[in-house]
Design a protein around this motif. Structure first.
Motif, mmCIF file in Angstrom:
data_model
loop_
_atom_site.group_PDB
_atom_site.id
_atom_site.type_symbol
_atom_site.label_atom_id
_atom_site.label_comp_id
_atom_site.label_asym_id
_atom_site.label_seq_id
_atom_site.Cartn_x
_atom_site.Cartn_y
_atom_site.Cartn_z
ATOM 1 N N PHE A 87 -49.952 9.689 -27.190
ATOM 2 C CA PHE A 87 -51.281 10.216 -27.543
ATOM 3 C C PHE A 87 -52.160 9.223 -28.304
ATOM 4 C CE2 PHE A 87 -48.437 14.022 -27.495
ATOM 5 C CZ PHE A 87 -48.933 14.576 -26.317
ATOM 6 N N ALA A 88 -51.879 7.940 -28.183
ATOM 7 C CA ALA A 88 -52.706 6.910 -28.817
ATOM 8 C C ALA A 88 -52.383 5.579 -28.154
ATOM 9 C CB ALA A 88 -52.454 6.844 -30.317
ATOM 10 N N ASP A 89 -53.264 4.611 -28.344
ATOM 11 C CA ASP A 89 -53.046 3.287 -27.768
ATOM 12 C C ASP A 89 -52.376 2.319 -28.732
ATOM 13 O OD1 ASP A 89 -54.263 3.983 -25.321
ATOM 14 O OD2 ASP A 89 -56.263 3.571 -26.134
ATOM 15 N N GLU A 90 -52.664 2.467 -30.012
ATOM 16 C CA GLU A 90 -52.121 1.542 -31.001
ATOM 17 C C GLU A 90 -50.718 1.968 -31.440
ATOM 18 O OE1 GLU A 90 -53.423 -1.332 -31.954
ATOM 19 O OE2 GLU A 90 -55.029 -0.947 -30.502
ATOM 20 N N PRO A 91 -49.765 1.039 -31.447
ATOM 21 C CA PRO A 91 -48.396 1.388 -31.862
ATOM 22 C C PRO A 91 -48.310 2.096 -33.208
ATOM 23 C CG PRO A 91 -48.419 -0.780 -30.863
ATOM 24 C CD PRO A 91 -49.860 -0.358 -30.983
ATOM 25 N N ASP A 92 -49.081 1.656 -34.184
ATOM 26 C CA ASP A 92 -49.013 2.287 -35.512
ATOM 27 C C ASP A 92 -49.507 3.732 -35.468
ATOM 28 O OD1 ASP A 92 -47.944 0.028 -36.584
ATOM 29 O OD2 ASP A 92 -49.806 -0.675 -37.518
ATOM 30 N N GLU A 93 -50.495 4.012 -34.610
ATOM 31 C CA GLU A 93 -50.987 5.389 -34.485
ATOM 32 C C GLU A 93 -49.931 6.276 -33.849
ATOM 33 O OE1 GLU A 93 -54.907 5.958 -32.838
ATOM 34 O OE2 GLU A 93 -55.497 3.935 -33.454
ATOM 35 N N VAL A 94 -49.264 5.754 -32.832
ATOM 36 C CA VAL A 94 -48.182 6.514 -32.198
ATOM 37 C C VAL A 94 -47.064 6.758 -33.212
ATOM 38 C CG1 VAL A 94 -46.461 6.534 -30.360
ATOM 39 C CG2 VAL A 94 -48.724 5.559 -29.923
#
Length: 259
Positions: A87-94
């Motif tokens: 549900f996100a593109d950035e690894p930290d957001e995931v």
């Protein structure tokens, strides 16, 4: 997350028989499956999406998935959650989202590298995401899904992707669409983490998959689709005046949800 719960979940992947993991789509379905004796349940992204009038695989069920995880995390069983592609593109957001899933009570997640019409995620980027998840939530069982067979794309890269995700910290590998016995056996023998396959009615049995080396067998959206089919067929029987003979839970059985 209590370490003992993670240890219990891990142990289910190395028992004498594979872990048969049924996939639920709401509180009632998960509670019923746990009450039937299954030690763990997963969620089905198709079931969650369809039940909310949304398409599957388009990253539109983030909030619904988190709400469901919080509901199911209260149940007396082990839970793993399908988070689509994160549900996100950035690894930290995931990683941040999966930390919320873990805080809700889940012991594991499925995260896929398929991107629908866009094909497959870059394996390096996907490995970064898996590494970020494990850094944020070390005790979460990360089942890395490889969608080469599911999307019928360059299946010769399946092992390479699986090994890259394992090296990034994945605890298990899930290859939906993998069905040829020789392919299952070869991949299971090549991996040093549990191989998860999707149960395909009429193609194989749990015993056959166990012999081939599969350690986890998921039902995916199968139970949700069967439930819809049964509901429609029962309604047709009522309308046509045919007897409804199927044994089902009573109203009183479901009136007060178990927790």
């Amino acid at each position: 997350m209590a370490q003992s719960r993670l240890a219990t979940f891990r142990a289910l992947h190395s028992a004498d028989q594979p872990l048969v993991l049924p996939n639920a789509w709401d509180h009632a379905s998960a509670a019923a499956l746990l009450a039937a004796g299954f030690p763990a349940v997963g969620t089905t992204s198709l079931g969650v999406a369809a039940a909310n009038g949304l398409p599957d695989g388009e990253a539109r069920t983030r909030d619904h998935t988190l709400v469901l995880a919080r509901l199911l995390g209260t149940l007396p069983g082990l839970l793993t959650v399908d988070v689509e592609g994160g549900f996100a593109d950035e690894p930290d957001e995931v990683a941040g989202f999966t930390a919320e899933i873990a805080a809700a009570g889940a012991v594991g997640i499925n995260i896929e590298d398929g991107r629908g019409d866009a094909g497959l995620a870059d394996p390096g980027r996907q490995a970064e995401t898996i590494a970020a998840i494990k850094a944020a939530v070390p005790d979460l069982f990360v089942n890395a899904r490889v969608d080469t067979h599911w999307l019928d794309l360059a299946t010769d890269t399946t092992l390479a992707r699986a090994e890259r995700y394992r090296d990034a910290g994945a605890d298990g590998i899930f290859v939906p669409g993998l069905s040829a016995p020789a392919d299952i056996r070869a991949l299971a023998a090549s991996l040093d983490v549990p191989l998860n396959v999707l149960y395909a009615p009429g193609r194989h049995t749990v015993a056959e998959l166990a012999e081939l080396g599969a350690r986890r067998i998921s039902t995916g959206s199968l139970l949700y689709r069967h439930a819809l089919h049964s509901a429609v067929e029962t309604a047709r029987d009522v309308r046509a005046g045919r007897p409804v003979t199927t044994t089902v839970p009573s109203y009183s059985d479901l009136r007060r949800p178990s927790r």
